[in-house]
Design a protein around this motif. Structure first.
Motif, PDB file in Angstrom:
ATOM      1  N   GLU A   1      77.916-139.793   4.794  1.00 43.32           N
ATOM      2  CA  GLU A   1      79.249-139.165   4.656  1.00 43.32           C
ATOM      3  C   GLU A   1      79.643-138.483   5.970  1.00 43.32           C
ATOM      4  O   GLU A   1      80.822-138.400   6.306  1.00 43.32           O
ATOM      5  CB  GLU A   1      79.217-138.090   3.551  1.00 43.32           C
TER       6      GLU A   1
ATOM      7  N   ASP B   1      79.218-146.419   0.203  1.00 44.08           N
ATOM      8  CA  ASP B   1      80.283-145.627  -0.429  1.00 44.08           C
ATOM      9  C   ASP B   1      81.195-144.946   0.593  1.00 44.08           C
ATOM     10  O   ASP B   1      82.082-144.187   0.214  1.00 44.08           O
ATOM     11  CB  ASP B   1      79.662-144.510  -1.293  1.00 44.08           C
TER      12      ASP B   1
ATOM     13  N   CYS C   1      82.165-151.504   5.509  1.00 43.43           N
ATOM     14  CA  CYS C   1      82.677-150.123   5.523  1.00 43.43           C
ATOM     15  C   CYS C   1      83.975-150.013   6.314  1.00 43.43           C
ATOM     16  O   CYS C   1      84.549-148.914   6.408  1.00 43.43           O
ATOM     17  CB  CYS C   1      81.662-149.166   6.143  1.00 43.43           C
TER      18      CYS C   1
END
Ligand SMILES: Cc1cc2nc3c(=O)[nH]c(=O)nc-3n(C[C@H](O)[C@H](O)[C@H](O)COP(=O)(O)O)c2cc1C
Length: 151
Positions: free
Chosen positions: A44, A77, A112
Protein backbone atom coordinates in the motif's frame (compact mmCIF):
# COMPACT_ATOMS: atom_id res chain seq x y z
CA UNK A 1 10.42 16.52 -7.11
CA UNK A 2 10.30 12.76 -7.66
CA UNK A 3 10.56 10.26 -4.88
CA UNK A 4 11.51 6.67 -5.66
CA UNK A 5 11.14 3.50 -3.63
CA UNK A 6 13.31 0.46 -4.27
CA UNK A 7 12.01 -2.71 -2.60
CA UNK A 8 14.18 -5.83 -2.73
CA UNK A 9 14.29 -9.46 -1.59
CA UNK A 10 17.70 -11.00 -0.99
CA UNK A 11 18.78 -14.05 0.96
CA UNK A 12 22.55 -14.23 0.53
CA UNK A 13 23.12 -10.57 -0.37
CA UNK A 14 23.51 -10.60 -4.18
CA UNK A 15 20.24 -8.82 -4.94
CA UNK A 16 20.98 -6.42 -2.10
CA UNK A 17 24.32 -5.54 -3.75
CA UNK A 18 22.52 -4.72 -7.00
CA UNK A 19 19.88 -2.75 -5.04
CA UNK A 20 22.65 -0.71 -3.38
CA UNK A 21 24.32 -0.04 -6.72
CA UNK A 22 21.12 1.12 -8.40
CA UNK A 23 20.11 3.20 -5.38
CA UNK A 24 23.51 4.93 -5.46
CA UNK A 25 23.16 5.68 -9.16
CA UNK A 26 19.68 7.15 -8.73
CA UNK A 27 20.78 9.25 -5.75
CA UNK A 28 23.75 10.51 -7.79
CA UNK A 29 21.24 11.68 -10.36
CA UNK A 30 19.51 13.78 -7.69
CA UNK A 31 16.61 11.55 -6.69
CA UNK A 32 15.41 10.83 -3.19
CA UNK A 33 15.36 7.01 -2.89
CA UNK A 34 13.93 4.93 -0.06
CA UNK A 35 15.54 1.48 0.06
CA UNK A 36 13.32 -1.17 1.67
CA UNK A 37 13.39 -4.92 2.31
CA UNK A 38 10.46 -6.74 0.71
CA UNK A 39 9.72 -9.04 3.62
CA UNK A 40 7.20 -7.23 5.86
CA UNK A 41 6.87 -4.29 3.43
CA UNK A 42 3.26 -3.22 2.87
CA UNK A 43 2.70 -2.59 -0.86
CA UNK A 44 0.00 0.00 0.00
CA UNK A 45 2.96 2.32 0.74
CA UNK A 46 4.06 2.19 -2.90
CA UNK A 47 1.23 4.53 -3.84
CA UNK A 48 3.08 7.42 -2.10
CA UNK A 49 5.96 7.30 -4.59
CA UNK A 50 6.50 8.69 -8.07
CA UNK A 51 8.54 5.71 -9.21
CA UNK A 52 8.84 2.07 -8.14
CA UNK A 53 11.79 -0.31 -8.53
CA UNK A 54 11.52 -3.93 -7.40
CA UNK A 55 14.39 -6.40 -7.09
CA UNK A 56 14.25 -10.12 -6.35
CA UNK A 57 16.33 -13.23 -6.64
CA UNK A 58 14.71 -16.40 -8.06
CA UNK A 59 14.15 -19.53 -6.03
CA UNK A 60 13.03 -23.14 -6.65
CA UNK A 61 12.33 -23.74 -10.35
CA UNK A 62 11.76 -20.17 -11.49
CA UNK A 63 9.76 -19.20 -8.40
CA UNK A 64 9.56 -16.16 -6.19
CA UNK A 65 11.52 -16.47 -2.95
CA UNK A 66 9.56 -16.84 0.29
CA UNK A 67 10.50 -13.29 1.38
CA UNK A 68 8.46 -12.05 -1.59
CA UNK A 69 5.29 -14.13 -1.12
CA UNK A 70 3.24 -11.84 1.14
CA UNK A 71 4.33 -8.73 -0.74
CA UNK A 72 3.38 -10.30 -4.07
CA UNK A 73 -0.07 -11.36 -2.81
CA UNK A 74 -0.85 -7.95 -1.31
CA UNK A 75 0.38 -6.15 -4.43
CA UNK A 76 -2.65 -7.46 -6.28
CA UNK A 77 -4.91 -5.07 -4.34
CA UNK A 78 -2.94 -1.87 -4.98
CA UNK A 79 -3.72 0.60 -7.75
CA UNK A 80 -0.47 2.01 -9.11
CA UNK A 81 -1.92 3.48 -12.30
CA UNK A 82 0.59 5.07 -14.66
CA UNK A 83 3.48 5.03 -12.19
CA UNK A 84 6.88 4.39 -13.79
CA UNK A 85 8.25 1.05 -12.63
CA UNK A 86 11.14 -1.32 -13.29
CA UNK A 87 12.31 -4.71 -12.07
CA UNK A 88 15.74 -6.27 -11.62
CA UNK A 89 16.93 -9.59 -10.26
CA UNK A 90 19.82 -11.83 -9.46
CA UNK A 91 19.92 -15.45 -10.61
CA UNK A 92 22.06 -18.29 -11.84
CA UNK A 93 22.14 -19.40 -15.49
CA UNK A 94 22.51 -23.01 -14.36
CA UNK A 95 18.74 -22.91 -13.82
CA UNK A 96 16.47 -23.16 -16.89
CA UNK A 97 14.24 -20.32 -15.61
CA UNK A 98 16.99 -17.71 -15.26
CA UNK A 99 15.86 -14.71 -13.19
CA UNK A 100 12.21 -15.65 -13.68
CA UNK A 101 11.22 -13.53 -10.65
CA UNK A 102 11.86 -10.48 -12.84
CA UNK A 103 9.11 -11.58 -15.25
CA UNK A 104 6.76 -12.60 -12.44
CA UNK A 105 6.99 -9.13 -10.90
CA UNK A 106 6.78 -7.40 -14.29
CA UNK A 107 3.49 -9.17 -14.99
CA UNK A 108 2.13 -8.24 -11.56
CA UNK A 109 3.17 -4.59 -11.87
CA UNK A 110 1.48 -4.41 -15.27
CA UNK A 111 -1.74 -5.74 -13.67
CA UNK A 112 -1.40 -2.99 -11.03
CA UNK A 113 -1.38 -0.37 -13.80
CA UNK A 114 2.29 0.70 -13.73
CA UNK A 115 4.26 1.62 -16.83
CA UNK A 116 7.35 -0.55 -17.15
CA UNK A 117 9.81 2.03 -18.41
CA UNK A 118 12.85 -0.14 -18.97
CA UNK A 119 13.55 -3.76 -19.76
CA UNK A 120 13.97 -6.02 -16.73
CA UNK A 121 17.58 -6.27 -15.57
CA UNK A 122 18.93 -9.79 -15.01
CA UNK A 123 22.31 -10.26 -13.35
CA UNK A 124 24.11 -13.52 -12.75
CA UNK A 125 24.85 -13.40 -8.98
CA UNK A 126 26.37 -9.90 -8.63
CA UNK A 127 27.60 -7.33 -11.16
CA UNK A 128 31.19 -8.26 -12.02
CA UNK A 129 31.83 -7.67 -15.71
CA UNK A 130 31.89 -4.36 -17.61
CA UNK A 131 28.76 -5.58 -19.37
CA UNK A 132 26.98 -6.07 -16.02
CA UNK A 133 27.94 -2.61 -14.76
CA UNK A 134 26.89 -1.03 -18.07
CA UNK A 135 23.54 -2.85 -17.87
CA UNK A 136 22.99 -1.49 -14.32
CA UNK A 137 23.86 2.03 -15.46
CA UNK A 138 21.50 1.77 -18.45
CA UNK A 139 18.71 0.47 -16.20
CA UNK A 140 19.11 3.41 -13.78
CA UNK A 141 19.36 5.93 -16.64
CA UNK A 142 16.31 4.68 -18.48
CA UNK A 143 14.29 4.68 -15.28
CA UNK A 144 15.53 8.15 -14.24
CA UNK A 145 14.69 9.55 -17.67
CA UNK A 146 10.98 9.04 -16.91
CA UNK A 147 11.08 10.98 -13.63
CA UNK A 148 11.67 14.57 -12.61
CA UNK A 149 14.84 15.34 -10.66
CA UNK A 150 14.42 17.08 -7.31
CA UNK A 151 14.07 20.85 -7.61
C1 LIG B 1 17.53 -23.90 -4.26
C2 LIG B 1 17.87 -22.79 -5.22
C3 LIG B 1 17.05 -22.56 -6.31
C4 LIG B 1 17.35 -21.56 -7.24
N1 LIG B 1 16.55 -21.40 -8.35
C5 LIG B 1 16.89 -20.47 -9.29
C6 LIG B 1 16.12 -20.32 -10.48
O1 LIG B 1 15.12 -21.00 -10.74
N2 LIG B 1 16.51 -19.37 -11.39
C7 LIG B 1 17.61 -18.59 -11.19
O2 LIG B 1 17.92 -17.75 -12.05
N3 LIG B 1 18.37 -18.71 -10.06
C8 LIG B 1 18.03 -19.62 -9.12
N4 LIG B 1 18.79 -19.76 -7.97
C9 LIG B 1 19.99 -18.91 -7.81
C10 LIG B 1 19.76 -17.65 -6.96
O3 LIG B 1 18.69 -16.86 -7.47
C11 LIG B 1 21.06 -16.83 -6.99
O4 LIG B 1 22.03 -17.52 -6.22
C12 LIG B 1 20.91 -15.42 -6.47
O5 LIG B 1 22.10 -14.71 -6.75
C13 LIG B 1 20.61 -15.34 -4.97
O6 LIG B 1 20.37 -13.99 -4.65
P1 LIG B 1 20.53 -13.39 -3.19
O7 LIG B 1 22.01 -13.43 -2.84
O8 LIG B 1 20.03 -11.98 -3.30
O9 LIG B 1 19.72 -14.22 -2.24
C14 LIG B 1 18.49 -20.74 -7.04
C15 LIG B 1 19.32 -20.97 -5.92
C16 LIG B 1 19.02 -21.98 -5.02
C17 LIG B 1 19.96 -22.22 -3.86
Amino acid sequence: MSKIVLVFASMSGNTEDIADLITGKLRDKGFEVDLEEMEDYDPENLAEYDGIVLGSYTWGDGDLPYEADDFYEALGDVDLSAKPAAVFGSGDTVYPEFCEAVHIFERKLTECGTNLVTQGLKIEFIPETDEDFEACERFAEEFAAKLKVRA
